[in-house]
Design a protein around this motif. Sequence first.
Motif, PDB file in Angstrom:
ATOM      1  N   GLY A  57      74.880  -5.744  40.622  1.00  0.00           N
ATOM      2  CA  GLY A  57      73.862  -5.222  39.783  1.00  0.00           C
ATOM      3  C   GLY A  57      72.678  -5.948  39.891  1.00  0.00           C
ATOM      4  N   ALA A  58      72.694  -7.581  40.123  1.00  0.00           N
ATOM      5  CA  ALA A  58      71.739  -8.347  39.837  1.00  0.00           C
ATOM      6  C   ALA A  58      70.618  -8.032  40.939  1.00  0.00           C
ATOM      7  CB  ALA A  58      72.182  -9.741  39.881  1.00  0.00           C
ATOM      8  N   ASN A  59      71.151  -7.638  42.199  1.00  0.00           N
ATOM      9  CA  ASN A  59      70.298  -7.431  43.317  1.00  0.00           C
ATOM     10  C   ASN A  59      70.260  -6.049  44.146  1.00  0.00           C
ATOM     11  OD1 ASN A  59      72.981  -7.896  43.966  1.00  0.00           O
ATOM     12  ND2 ASN A  59      72.667  -9.240  45.883  1.00  0.00           N
ATOM     13  N   ASN A  60      70.617  -5.201  43.097  1.00  0.00           N
ATOM     14  CA  ASN A  60      70.971  -3.745  43.605  1.00  0.00           C
ATOM     15  C   ASN A  60      69.586  -2.781  42.988  1.00  0.00           C
ATOM     16  OD1 ASN A  60      73.177  -4.688  44.529  1.00  0.00           O
ATOM     17  ND2 ASN A  60      74.266  -3.273  43.045  1.00  0.00           N
ATOM     18  N   PHE A  61      69.268  -1.779  43.432  1.00  0.00           N
ATOM     19  CA  PHE A  61      68.308  -0.711  43.046  1.00  0.00           C
ATOM     20  C   PHE A  61      69.043   0.471  43.388  1.00  0.00           C
ATOM     21  CE2 PHE A  61      66.619  -2.048  47.123  1.00  0.00           C
ATOM     22  CZ  PHE A  61      66.033  -0.826  47.783  1.00  0.00           C
ATOM     23  N   ASP A  62      68.533   1.431  42.789  1.00  0.00           N
ATOM     24  CA  ASP A  62      68.801   2.743  43.212  1.00  0.00           C
ATOM     25  C   ASP A  62      67.688   3.887  43.497  1.00  0.00           C
ATOM     26  OD1 ASP A  62      71.902   2.564  42.159  1.00  0.00           O
ATOM     27  OD2 ASP A  62      71.141   2.859  40.208  1.00  0.00           O
ATOM     28  N   VAL A  63      68.029   4.740  44.543  1.00  0.00           N
ATOM     29  CA  VAL A  63      67.120   5.783  44.915  1.00  0.00           C
ATOM     30  C   VAL A  63      67.678   6.983  44.346  1.00  0.00           C
ATOM     31  CG1 VAL A  63      65.945   6.856  46.843  1.00  0.00           C
ATOM     32  CG2 VAL A  63      66.453   4.535  46.697  1.00  0.00           C
ATOM     33  N   GLN A  64      67.073   7.916  43.554  1.00  0.00           N
ATOM     34  CA  GLN A  64      67.586   8.944  42.602  1.00  0.00           C
ATOM     35  C   GLN A  64      66.659   9.945  42.689  1.00  0.00           C
ATOM     36  OE1 GLN A  64      68.981   6.903  39.176  1.00  0.00           O
ATOM     37  NE2 GLN A  64      67.002   7.212  38.122  1.00  0.00           N
ATOM     38  N   SER A  65      67.071  11.022  42.243  1.00  0.00           N
ATOM     39  CA  SER A  65      66.391  12.386  42.011  1.00  0.00           C
ATOM     40  C   SER A  65      65.400  11.973  40.792  1.00  0.00           C
ATOM     41  CB  SER A  65      66.991  13.468  41.492  1.00  0.00           C
ATOM     42  OG  SER A  65      68.049  13.803  42.615  1.00  0.00           O
ATOM     43  N   LYS A  66      63.993  12.698  40.696  1.00  0.00           N
ATOM     44  CA  LYS A  66      63.053  12.509  39.802  1.00  0.00           C
ATOM     45  C   LYS A  66      63.188  13.312  38.403  1.00  0.00           C
ATOM     46  CE  LYS A  66      58.222  11.082  39.314  1.00  0.00           C
ATOM     47  NZ  LYS A  66      56.938  10.893  40.478  1.00  0.00           N
ATOM     48  N   GLY A  67      63.303  12.747  37.326  1.00  0.00           N
ATOM     49  CA  GLY A  67      63.384  13.527  36.254  1.00  0.00           C
ATOM     50  C   GLY A  67      64.791  13.870  36.054  1.00  0.00           C
ATOM     51  N   PRO A  84      62.294  19.036  43.735  1.00  0.00           N
ATOM     52  CA  PRO A  84      64.021  19.270  43.998  1.00  0.00           C
ATOM     53  C   PRO A  84      64.476  17.949  44.049  1.00  0.00           C
ATOM     54  CG  PRO A  84      62.349  19.379  46.098  1.00  0.00           C
ATOM     55  CD  PRO A  84      61.549  19.425  44.782  1.00  0.00           C
ATOM     56  N   PRO A  85      66.008  18.066  43.478  1.00  0.00           N
ATOM     57  CA  PRO A  85      66.787  16.793  43.709  1.00  0.00           C
ATOM     58  C   PRO A  85      67.010  16.222  44.859  1.00  0.00           C
ATOM     59  CG  PRO A  85      68.070  18.842  43.309  1.00  0.00           C
ATOM     60  CD  PRO A  85      66.735  19.240  43.215  1.00  0.00           C
ATOM     61  N   VAL A  86      67.344  15.048  44.951  1.00  0.00           N
ATOM     62  CA  VAL A  86      67.761  14.282  46.386  1.00  0.00           C
ATOM     63  C   VAL A  86      68.952  14.906  46.779  1.00  0.00           C
ATOM     64  CG1 VAL A  86      68.260  11.965  47.397  1.00  0.00           C
ATOM     65  CG2 VAL A  86      66.508  12.169  45.696  1.00  0.00           C
ATOM     66  N   ASN A  87      69.084  15.638  47.793  1.00  0.00           N
ATOM     67  CA  ASN A  87      70.349  16.220  48.161  1.00  0.00           C
ATOM     68  C   ASN A  87      70.953  15.498  49.281  1.00  0.00           C
ATOM     69  OD1 ASN A  87      69.107  16.508  50.605  1.00  0.00           O
ATOM     70  ND2 ASN A  87      68.094  18.490  50.561  1.00  0.00           N
ATOM     71  N   TYR A  88      72.299  16.080  49.761  1.00  0.00           N
ATOM     72  CA  TYR A  88      73.318  15.163  50.612  1.00  0.00           C
ATOM     73  C   TYR A  88      72.473  14.691  51.469  1.00  0.00           C
ATOM     74  CZ  TYR A  88      77.403  13.512  53.036  1.00  0.00           C
ATOM     75  OH  TYR A  88      78.183  12.937  53.590  1.00  0.00           O
ATOM     76  N   ARG A  89      71.705  15.588  52.439  1.00  0.00           N
ATOM     77  CA  ARG A  89      71.252  15.186  53.740  1.00  0.00           C
ATOM     78  C   ARG A  89      70.013  14.204  53.498  1.00  0.00           C
ATOM     79  NH1 ARG A  89      72.591  14.139  57.812  1.00  0.00           N
ATOM     80  NH2 ARG A  89      74.340  15.683  57.477  1.00  0.00           N
ATOM     81  N   VAL A 262      50.619  12.143  52.019  1.00  0.00           N
ATOM     82  CA  VAL A 262      49.693  10.953  51.538  1.00  0.00           C
ATOM     83  C   VAL A 262      48.879  11.289  50.426  1.00  0.00           C
ATOM     84  CG1 VAL A 262      47.830   9.067  52.274  1.00  0.00           C
ATOM     85  CG2 VAL A 262      49.446   9.987  54.043  1.00  0.00           C
ATOM     86  N   GLY A 263      49.069  10.338  49.428  1.00  0.00           N
ATOM     87  CA  GLY A 263      48.219  10.620  48.026  1.00  0.00           C
ATOM     88  C   GLY A 263      48.894  11.274  46.923  1.00  0.00           C
ATOM     89  N   GLU A 264      49.820  11.664  47.599  1.00  0.00           N
ATOM     90  CA  GLU A 264      50.875  12.406  46.324  1.00  0.00           C
ATOM     91  C   GLU A 264      51.972  11.530  45.909  1.00  0.00           C
ATOM     92  OE1 GLU A 264      52.660  15.773  48.147  1.00  0.00           O
ATOM     93  OE2 GLU A 264      51.217  17.259  47.949  1.00  0.00           O
ATOM     94  N   GLU A 265      52.229  11.660  44.595  1.00  0.00           N
ATOM     95  CA  GLU A 265      53.369  11.022  43.857  1.00  0.00           C
ATOM     96  C   GLU A 265      54.631  10.930  44.870  1.00  0.00           C
ATOM     97  OE1 GLU A 265      53.746  11.681  39.872  1.00  0.00           O
ATOM     98  OE2 GLU A 265      54.468  13.749  40.226  1.00  0.00           O
ATOM     99  N   ASN A 266      55.502  10.182  44.251  1.00  0.00           N
ATOM    100  CA  ASN A 266      56.902  10.292  44.899  1.00  0.00           C
ATOM    101  C   ASN A 266      57.609  11.349  44.158  1.00  0.00           C
ATOM    102  OD1 ASN A 266      56.385   7.801  46.322  1.00  0.00           O
ATOM    103  ND2 ASN A 266      57.281   6.742  44.790  1.00  0.00           N
TER     104      ASN A 266
END
Length: 414
Positions: A57-67, A84-89, A262-266
């Motif tokens: 975990g010390a050198n990990n990060f997560d990419v996940q759904s917002k909110g 929309p949540p991060v889907n499998y694709r 471009v210009g929109e939030e993640n």
Amino acid sequence: MNLIENIREAIRSIRSNLLRTILTGLIIAIGITSLVGMLTAIDGMKAQIEESFSGFGANNFDVQSKGRSGRRVMREGVEEKIYPPVNYRNAVDFKEAYSERGVATVHCSLTGAAEIKRGSKTTNPNTRITGGDENYLLIKGIAIENGRNFSNVEVRYGNNVCLLGSEIVETLFESHEDPIGQYVTFYGNRYKIVGVLEEQGTVGGDSGVDRNIIIPVENATRQDQTGNFRYDITVLVSDPAKLDYEMGQATGIMRKIRRDRVGEENSFEVVKSETIGESLEEVAGYLRIGGFSIGFITLLGAAVGLMNIMLVSVTERTREIGVRKALGATPLRIRQQFLIEAIMICVLGGTLGVVLGIAIGNIVASLVGPGGFLVPWVWLVMAFVVCILVGLVSGLIPAYKASRLDPIEALRYE
């Protein structure tokens, strides 16, 4: 009689009553030893455990759904947009795109309340089922005790294979039975056991990995009948110093996959994974509170013992106090003399206690595992501050009693 003379007199008094000083100092030393020893042992064990699990975990990060809560958040009176949540694709595309830079794993949680069956035996409905790939165990720091990990073919085609936690194995199998190659049933499907996860123990009432079943993430997607599963991506960075840089690169890759303009939030979140060190720090904090409380009680008893000895000293030196007052010593100087003497005894005893405490604490910590010698400077400074406070508190009443003596009555004292 000035301050310097009072200090000299305190030193002469300590030398003339050496045995009493040693015994009194030992009382303080025992209290400081218990305080510093416990706190040093706690910090030492924490440091060694963190070193042993530094990669988890010390050198990990997560990419996940917002909110992750799925609820709208009010900010300055405006409802934030729900993405929309991060889907499998999305997750698979990210893993493939990031493979040139490092290792990533795609995983999801199916349920935390499943029943696992094997013949007539059934687990309690509290089993956690997780979908993972061939990199999941490596990145999450989970070891296999028996059997093997998923193969690339099993992950790609989503075969009905699984990895079982040790608690589930104990429930469904006898001690002499080998679970590898056997079958268990859940969600109406039979899964072949290819590996058993190493036992990790219970923390805070949650068995975690021990009560977990891991299946190929491709297989888990077939259970997603409503399309509500949320897929997370955990990335392993080879160099922790480049963690922030890699998080930025991952953000760019995911924005391209999610087609964020471009210009929109993640439309997703990139967050640092919770490390074992952070969890240990919380536990160590509670241990420090307990250790400090026990050490404080010991010091309280030492303070009472020192006060009693100082009262006896005042009684023994009544005639001496009368002579000093007859020569012009003020009550302030008399109080000062006894307070300085009490503080000096405490500091001498505290010095011995700090040395013993650091030594004992490091010995206890070394029983957990080999590690470097730890000198807790914060606790060392705190120990001497506590010594001075104990000396002030313990010497205050005897010093006040000495300063109130009538010089004529004191001179008559035999």
